[in-house]
Scaffold this active site. Structure first.
Site, PDB file in Angstrom:
ATOM      1  N   ASN A  23      47.364 -32.360  59.772  1.00 32.09           N
ATOM      2  CA  ASN A  23      48.723 -32.660  59.303  1.00 32.09           C
ATOM      3  C   ASN A  23      48.792 -33.832  58.332  1.00 32.09           C
ATOM      4  O   ASN A  23      49.841 -34.091  57.749  1.00 32.09           O
ATOM      5  CB  ASN A  23      49.658 -32.877  60.497  1.00 32.09           C
ATOM      6  CG  ASN A  23      49.922 -31.552  61.220  1.00 32.09           C
ATOM      7  OD1 ASN A  23      49.501 -30.488  60.749  1.00 32.09           O
ATOM      8  ND2 ASN A  23      50.567 -31.608  62.363  1.00 32.09           N
ATOM      9  N   CYS A 118      58.995 -19.113  62.886  1.00 25.44           N
ATOM     10  CA  CYS A 118      57.782 -18.808  63.663  1.00 25.44           C
ATOM     11  C   CYS A 118      58.228 -18.801  65.129  1.00 25.44           C
ATOM     12  O   CYS A 118      59.388 -18.964  65.442  1.00 25.44           O
ATOM     13  CB  CYS A 118      56.721 -19.849  63.408  1.00 25.44           C
ATOM     14  SG  CYS A 118      57.174 -21.444  64.053  1.00 25.44           S
ATOM     15  N   ARG A 401      43.632 -22.215  63.672  1.00 26.59           N
ATOM     16  CA  ARG A 401      44.458 -22.807  62.607  1.00 26.59           C
ATOM     17  C   ARG A 401      44.321 -24.317  62.588  1.00 26.59           C
ATOM     18  O   ARG A 401      44.492 -24.950  61.550  1.00 26.59           O
ATOM     19  CB  ARG A 401      45.938 -22.480  62.827  1.00 26.59           C
ATOM     20  CG  ARG A 401      46.316 -21.046  62.599  1.00 26.59           C
ATOM     21  CD  ARG A 401      47.810 -20.881  62.638  1.00 26.59           C
ATOM     22  NE  ARG A 401      48.465 -21.886  61.792  1.00 26.59           N
ATOM     23  CZ  ARG A 401      49.780 -22.064  61.756  1.00 26.59           C
ATOM     24  NH1 ARG A 401      50.564 -21.347  62.523  1.00 26.59           N
ATOM     25  NH2 ARG A 401      50.317 -22.968  60.977  1.00 26.59           N
TER      26      ARG A 401
HETATM   27  C1  EPZ Z   1      55.553 -30.983  61.164  1.00 27.12           C
HETATM   28  O1  EPZ Z   1      56.278 -29.772  61.032  1.00 27.12           O
HETATM   29  C2  EPZ Z   1      54.198 -30.595  61.745  1.00 27.12           C
HETATM   30  N1  EPZ Z   1      53.490 -29.703  60.834  1.00 27.12           N
HETATM   31  C3  EPZ Z   1      54.393 -29.916  63.102  1.00 27.12           C
HETATM   32  O2  EPZ Z   1      53.113 -29.646  63.638  1.00 27.12           O
HETATM   33  C4  EPZ Z   1      55.111 -30.883  64.043  1.00 27.12           C
HETATM   34  O3  EPZ Z   1      55.361 -30.238  65.264  1.00 27.12           O
HETATM   35  C5  EPZ Z   1      56.435 -31.307  63.391  1.00 27.12           C
HETATM   36  O4  EPZ Z   1      56.188 -31.879  62.079  1.00 27.12           O
HETATM   37  C6  EPZ Z   1      57.156 -32.366  64.226  1.00 27.12           C
HETATM   38  O5  EPZ Z   1      56.336 -33.478  64.396  1.00 27.12           O
HETATM   39  C7  EPZ Z   1      52.787 -30.251  59.815  1.00 27.12           C
HETATM   40  O6  EPZ Z   1      52.746 -31.462  59.639  1.00 27.12           O
HETATM   41  C8  EPZ Z   1      52.074 -29.293  58.911  1.00 27.12           C
HETATM   42  P1  EPZ Z   1      60.017 -31.219  60.984  1.00 27.12           P
HETATM   43  P2  EPZ Z   1      57.680 -29.776  60.194  1.00 27.12           P
HETATM   44  O7  EPZ Z   1      60.497 -30.946  59.604  1.00 27.12           O
HETATM   45  O8  EPZ Z   1      57.542 -30.671  59.024  1.00 27.12           O
HETATM   46  C9  EPZ Z   1      64.205 -29.121  61.879  1.00 27.12           C
HETATM   47  C10 EPZ Z   1      51.379 -28.312  64.422  1.00 27.12           C
HETATM   48  O9  EPZ Z   1      51.223 -27.862  65.552  1.00 27.12           O
HETATM   49  N2  EPZ Z   1      64.341 -29.058  60.414  1.00 27.12           N
HETATM   50  O10 EPZ Z   1      59.793 -32.642  61.405  1.00 27.12           O
HETATM   51  O11 EPZ Z   1      58.065 -28.368  59.973  1.00 27.12           O
HETATM   52  C11 EPZ Z   1      63.047 -28.255  62.379  1.00 27.12           C
HETATM   53  O12 EPZ Z   1      63.475 -26.918  62.570  1.00 27.12           O
HETATM   54  C12 EPZ Z   1      52.740 -28.254  63.770  1.00 27.12           C
HETATM   55  O13 EPZ Z   1      50.490 -28.882  63.742  1.00 27.12           O
HETATM   56  C13 EPZ Z   1      65.549 -28.600  59.875  1.00 27.12           C
HETATM   57  O14 EPZ Z   1      66.488 -28.238  60.601  1.00 27.12           O
HETATM   58  O15 EPZ Z   1      58.667 -30.428  61.271  1.00 27.12           O
HETATM   59  C14 EPZ Z   1      62.676 -28.919  63.679  1.00 27.12           C
HETATM   60  O16 EPZ Z   1      63.545 -28.503  64.697  1.00 27.12           O
HETATM   61  C15 EPZ Z   1      53.706 -27.439  64.591  1.00 27.12           C
HETATM   62  N3  EPZ Z   1      65.673 -28.541  58.517  1.00 27.12           N
HETATM   63  C16 EPZ Z   1      62.910 -30.404  63.388  1.00 27.12           C
HETATM   64  O17 EPZ Z   1      63.803 -30.443  62.249  1.00 27.12           O
HETATM   65  C17 EPZ Z   1      64.662 -28.931  57.672  1.00 27.12           C
HETATM   66  O18 EPZ Z   1      64.847 -28.877  56.425  1.00 27.12           O
HETATM   67  C18 EPZ Z   1      61.650 -31.180  63.035  1.00 27.12           C
HETATM   68  O19 EPZ Z   1      61.002 -30.474  62.007  1.00 27.12           O
HETATM   69  C19 EPZ Z   1      63.446 -29.384  58.238  1.00 27.12           C
HETATM   70  C20 EPZ Z   1      63.309 -29.451  59.615  1.00 27.12           C
END
Ligand code: EPZ
Length: 421
Positions: A23, A118, A401
């Site tokens: 990440n 997902c 992955r």
């Molecule tokens: C990152 O995902 C990580 N992935 C995830 O790890 C991790 O679980 C997550 O951050 C939280 O720490 C990578 O770094 C590649 P978010 P990301 O944007 O960026 C909502 C793994 O196992 N949201 O912080 O997608 C979202 O739906 C993966 O390595 C919106 O609503 O997470 C979630 O509920 C899984 N609108 C929350 O915010 C947006 O535009 C946090 O998502 C963006 C996010």
């Protein structure tokens, strides 16, 4: 599809080396789009998501030379760049949306597939799009693609994220790096992969990024970035996973290649359940207790809270605690997919909305189970390691992955595990 055969129970002992952070690598690889000069990235984990991101960058026209033996890659811009990030690549790895910010700020246009949902949640990108719009990006969403363009160079702006988002923070930082003028981002995600690694990488290449508050960052746009060779940090979640493996199996493990300061919250939690932990700057020594104490309520939060990516592993740990505990998942709306499979191995867990109530004192018994997402899969591996008898874990492509050579690392520290292709 590959599966794992694991014969438990196993006692974990020995030393494990943590691979580079998936990440941290993904946004840094996306950042290579910002460069005219050569970018070398080292300590890259050999995992499927990295291969996907490199395929995506190659599909944009960049020269990509990956050396899997030395866990490194050299990326160089070619004369023929296109700005189309296809569904076929982005659908398998949501972090593909991180090329949008770099493409729009560097080339003024981009057509990137919507990441799509997902199993753990809908994964919307509204915060990404709103932030980039404030910097001057125009876009239309058509047939599952973001069609983006900018009439001129992006212009720095003040942006407040309504909710903390790792990906949206990364996309905005990447876009602001080459924008005209100053950008202030407020209510940012401050995971070490962002506040340390991505920031250090870009600044070492000549960007002007300064954290001026706990969750506030100032970015002064620059014209271009210099050639750079950079080694990414160790994987925080892989490290946390091995810490739980030692704790849950009354094991004795030395964990190398990760800065223990960056996993303080989870280490303190493991100490509370009874693990004996000694740390120095690059080594964690951890001994699992005879008895595992329950933690009344584990709540996942943005960093520096308990990581959501550690939630399923901690659930397996709480199944072995001598009493009841509750885990509250605050980040994703559907991240309890491992519960059903843990119940097949004997766990007593009740789910109520975003809370899981865990009975504890579970005697896991080997069974056939199914992986559903990256972190749920590793929870099944942990449970199988301490189960009595044989377990079969199906669909381990989810594991591939994000965990490099996991069966080799586990075999080396005493786990009876075989991959069946
Ligand atoms: C990152 O995902 C990580 N992935 C995830 O790890 C991790 O679980 C997550 O951050 C939280 O720490 C990578 O770094 C590649 P978010 P990301 O944007 O960026 C909502 C793994 O196992 N949201 O912080 O997608 C979202 O739906 C993966 O390595 C919106 O609503 O997470 C979630 O509920 C899984 N609108 C929350 O915010 C947006 O535009 C946090 O998502 C963006 C996010």
């Amino acid at each position: 599809m590959d599966k794992f055969l694991i014969k438990g129970p196993c006692k974990i002992k020995g030393t494990v080396n943590i691979s580079g952070s998936k990440n941290a690598s993904l946004p840094i690889l996306a950042a290579s789009i910002l460069f005219d000069e050569m970018v070398e990235i080292k300590n890259l984990p050999n995992v499927r998501d990295i291969d996907t991101m490199l395929s995506l960058i190659k599909s944009l026209g960049f020269n990509v030379k990956q050396n899997k033996n030395s866990n490194s890659v050299v990326i160089k811009k070619s004369k023929k760049i296109n700005t189309f990030a296809s569904y076929s690549l982005v659908k398998t790895m949501r972090a593909g949306i991180l090329v949008l910010g770099p493409l729009i700020t560097k080339f003024g246009k981009a057509k990137t597939s919507l990441p799509g949902g997902c199993l753990i949640g809908a994964r919307p990108i509204n915060y990404h799009l709103n932030a980039l719009k404030k910097l001057g990006m125009n876009y239309k969403i058509e047939k599952g693609y973001v069609n983006a363009f900018a009439k001129s160079k992006l212009t720095g702006s003040n942006i407040f994220f309504p909710k903390i988002s790792v990906g949206a923070t990364e996309n905005a930082i990447l876009a602001a790096t080459l924008a005209n003028g100053k950008t202030i981002l407020k209510n940012c995600a401050i995971e070490p992969e962002i506040k340390n690694d991505l920031t250090n990488f870009l600044n070492q290449a000549g960007a002007k990024i300064k954290w001026i508050g706990k969750r506030t960052v100032e970015i002064k746009g620059v014209k271009s970035l210099k050639k750079i060779s950079y080694s990414v940090m160790g994987d925080r979640i892989e490290c946390g996973t091995f810490c739980v493996a030692a704790t849950i199996s009354k094991g004795n493990l030395k964990i190398k290649g990760f800065d223990p300061k960056l996993i303080n919250t989870e280490l303190n939690l493991l100490k509370k359940v009874g693990a004996k932990i000694k740390i120095n700057e690059k080594l964690i020594s951890i001994a699992g207790p005879e008895k595992i104490k329950p933690i009344k309520n584990i709540v996942t939060k943005e960093w520096p809270g308990v990581a959501t990516d550690m939630q399923s592993q901690l659930m397996v740990l709480m199944c072995r605690a001598n009493g009841k505990s509750i885990i509250t998942e605050n980040i994703f709306e559907n991240r309890f997919l491992h519960v059903g499979e843990l119940q097949r191995l004997g766990a007593d867990i009740q789910v109520k909305k975003n809370k899981a109530i865990i009975r504890g004192n579970t005697k896991f018994v080997g069974a056939e189970v199914m992986s559903s997402d990256l972190r749920a899969s590793v929870a099944l591996v942990l449970a199988a390691i301490i189960s009595n008898g044989k377990s079969t874990i199906n669909r381990i492509y989810h594991l591939d992955r994000g965990y490099e050579k996991i069966e080799k690392k586990l075999t080396k520290i005493g786990v009876n595990i075989k991959r069946i292709s």
